[in-house]
Design an enzyme around this catalytic site. Structure first.
Site, PDB file in Angstrom:
ATOM      1  N   ASP A 107       0.438 -12.309  -5.485  1.00  0.00           N
ATOM      2  CA  ASP A 107       1.208 -12.180  -6.722  1.00  0.00           C
ATOM      3  C   ASP A 107       1.132 -13.441  -7.583  1.00  0.00           C
ATOM      4  O   ASP A 107       1.171 -13.359  -8.812  1.00  0.00           O
ATOM      5  CB  ASP A 107       2.673 -11.866  -6.407  1.00  0.00           C
ATOM      6  CG  ASP A 107       2.892 -10.405  -6.038  1.00  0.00           C
ATOM      7  OD1 ASP A 107       1.897  -9.649  -6.011  1.00  0.00           O
ATOM      8  OD2 ASP A 107       4.045 -10.017  -5.782  1.00  0.00           O
TER       9      ASP A 107
ATOM     10  N   SER B 110       4.631  -7.292   8.379  1.00  0.00           N
ATOM     11  CA  SER B 110       5.873  -8.025   8.148  1.00  0.00           C
ATOM     12  C   SER B 110       5.659  -9.419   7.584  1.00  0.00           C
ATOM     13  O   SER B 110       5.345  -9.575   6.423  1.00  0.00           O
ATOM     14  CB  SER B 110       6.687  -8.067   9.448  1.00  0.00           C
ATOM     15  OG  SER B 110       7.076  -6.776   9.818  1.00  0.00           O
TER      16      SER B 110
ATOM     17  N   LYS C 137       5.104  -2.801   6.927  1.00  0.00           N
ATOM     18  CA  LYS C 137       6.487  -2.900   7.423  1.00  0.00           C
ATOM     19  C   LYS C 137       7.257  -3.853   6.512  1.00  0.00           C
ATOM     20  O   LYS C 137       7.078  -5.060   6.564  1.00  0.00           O
ATOM     21  CB  LYS C 137       6.539  -3.406   8.861  1.00  0.00           C
ATOM     22  CG  LYS C 137       7.967  -3.516   9.386  1.00  0.00           C
ATOM     23  CD  LYS C 137       7.993  -4.035  10.804  1.00  0.00           C
ATOM     24  CE  LYS C 137       9.440  -4.231  11.248  1.00  0.00           C
ATOM     25  NZ  LYS C 137      10.111  -5.328  10.523  1.00  0.00           N
TER      26      LYS C 137
END
Length: 454
Positions: free
Chosen positions: A303, A292, A317
């Protein structure tokens, strides 16, 4: 104020107050009313004809839990006892073992032990099943009952019987309960590298990470070679704090987006100007227990090519839960959105794939112990892009680069191979070399074909 919450288990919660609504009731059609009449008929028959007298409240709670259990593993109903568990857990000041657990097929399954807690020091590992507490079978009971049995007076002894996949026989683990007062962030300096461990995403975690950077600089009397951000076995926490931690290392760009049911129900979070780490190299350590909020940070730094991600594929998750009060003593914990990394990728099921897969060679069970992830949970949300099972478990495959055994590493004094490898990488590559490695890893991933299940 609404506080989205990201957590791999229902045992650690935070409150996000939203007004309860009955507007959905007016929208039901005639077929739904007929189904509700059928439900009331079953309810009445059970009350009057079941072999033993039953409590109406227990029946209704069971019906609610059944309805929510048909949705996903993270939606649930909280009664007065659950609220008390919520208060105790979020206070972080109770006698316990330091375990994040879930229920699977009537058995208590370990998601991850928290670092430096009795369970962690006793060797309890992610994926273990707890079958007995002090010799008494707990299979078939509720998760709350098992958690209450594991809690107790600090210093009191407790024995757990563990079934570990990959081992032939169950075994007992003994430990003493302790005050579980988890520090969200700890730091140390190793080999001129700042190591920042994030154990949970609670209030002020982002500020604590920034303070850790300042303390590391002060301890060295200069800037370190770089930083290792260790989020292994971190089950998550507050979305806002995941954004704040990412913002410590990012000076611009999107960090994460949150998308609900409607096409227009999108919320985006962006970095503010300023990089507290001054552009120094960052390696992010994750494993199958990183979930999470941990995945948001890892995905954002990956990224934006701000951090090199190492370790194992994360838990996967990618959903957000909100706590909706129903009364003064009950609430609904409901999955209300999915989150996406800056590149638009949902980590649901697939998790974050490391740039460099590094096995935990110092764990003698790492080859035989199956990894437990979101994709193993029943009724988990399905991702738009499905990965093959062998891809999800590729961290258990043999890698010719890593051949040393746990015994050989122990002789060399290496207790944590993943951290050791991260420290070596920063020392060997330096800032420029690490940027090249990140670019190569990104190009390699872009060239990978997407494989889908049929």
């Amino acid at each position: 104020m609404k506080k989205p919450f990201l957590q791999a288990t229902a045992l650690v919660l935070t409150v996000a107050l939203l007004p309860a609504t009955t507007s959905a009731i007016s929208a039901v059609d005639a077929n739904t009313y007929r189904e509700m009449e059928q439900f009331m008929s079953v309810f009445d028959r059970v009350r009057t004809d079941y072999v033993d007298q039953v409590d109406d409240a227990d029946l209704i709670k069971g019906a609610i839990n059944g309805m929510l259990g048909s949705l996903d593993p993270h939606s649930s109903f909280l009664d007065a006892r659950d609220f008390e568990n919520l208060r105790t857990q979020t206070d972080g000041n109770y006698g316990g073992l330091g375990l994040s657990v879930t229920m699977e097929d009537g058995a208590v399954k370990v998601i991850a032990p928290f670092k430096d807690t009795p369970a962690d020091k006793a060797g309890v590992k992610a994926g273990d099943y707890i079958t007995h507490i002090n010799g008494s079978l707990i299979y078939g009971g509720s998760l709350d009952e098992a958690v209450e049995e594991m809690r107790g007076k600090p210093g009191s002894p407790i024995a757990l019987t563990i079934v570990r996949p990959g081992r032939d026989k169950p075994f007992d683990v003994s430990m003493n309960r302790a005050i579980i007062d988890l520090k969200p962030v700890t730091w140390e300096v190793k080999d001129k590298v700042g190591v920042i461990s994030i154990n949970s995403f609670s209030n002020d975690t982002g500020a604590d990470v920034k303070a850790a950077i300042t303390s590391i600089d002060k301890s060295l009397g200069k800037k370190p070679l770089g930083y290792v951000l260790d989020m292994r076995s971190n089950p998550g926490g507050l979305l806002d704090e995941a954004v704040n931690v990412s913002d410590v290392f990012l000076s611009r760009g999107e960090i994460v987006s949150q998308r609900g049911r409607g096409k227009s129900d999108i919320e985006r979070y962006f970095a503010k100007s300023g990089d507290a780490a001054n552009g120094l190299p960052v390696i992010v350590l994750i494993d199958a227990g990183s979930a999470s909020a941990s995945e948001i940070v890892a995905g954002a730094l990956q990224d934006h090519h701000r951090g090199l991600v190492m370790g194992e594929r994360s838990f996967g998750k990618g959903s957000v839960q909100t706590l909706l009060p129903l009364s003064n003593t009950s609430a609904l914990r409901l999955t209300t959105a999915r989150y996406y990394t800056p590149s638009g990728k949902s980590v649901q099921e697939g998790g974050i794939e490391p740039d460099i897969m590094v096995p935990q060679l110092s764990d003698p069970d790492y080859k035989t112990r199956p990894r437990f992830r979101e994709s193993d949970l029943r009724k988990h949300l399905i991702n738009e892009v499905k990965l093959e099972d062998d891809v999800l478990e590729e961290d258990a495959k043999d890698d010719p680069r890593f051949t040393e055994t746990a015994e050989e590493l122990e002789k060399k004094g290496i207790e944590d191979f993943q951290l050791h490898y991260a420290l070596q990488t920063i020392g060997r590559l330096g800032p420029d070399g690490l940027k090249v490695a990140m670019n190569k890893a990104s190009a390699k991933k872009s060239a990978k074909p997407v494989t889908a299940k049929n």
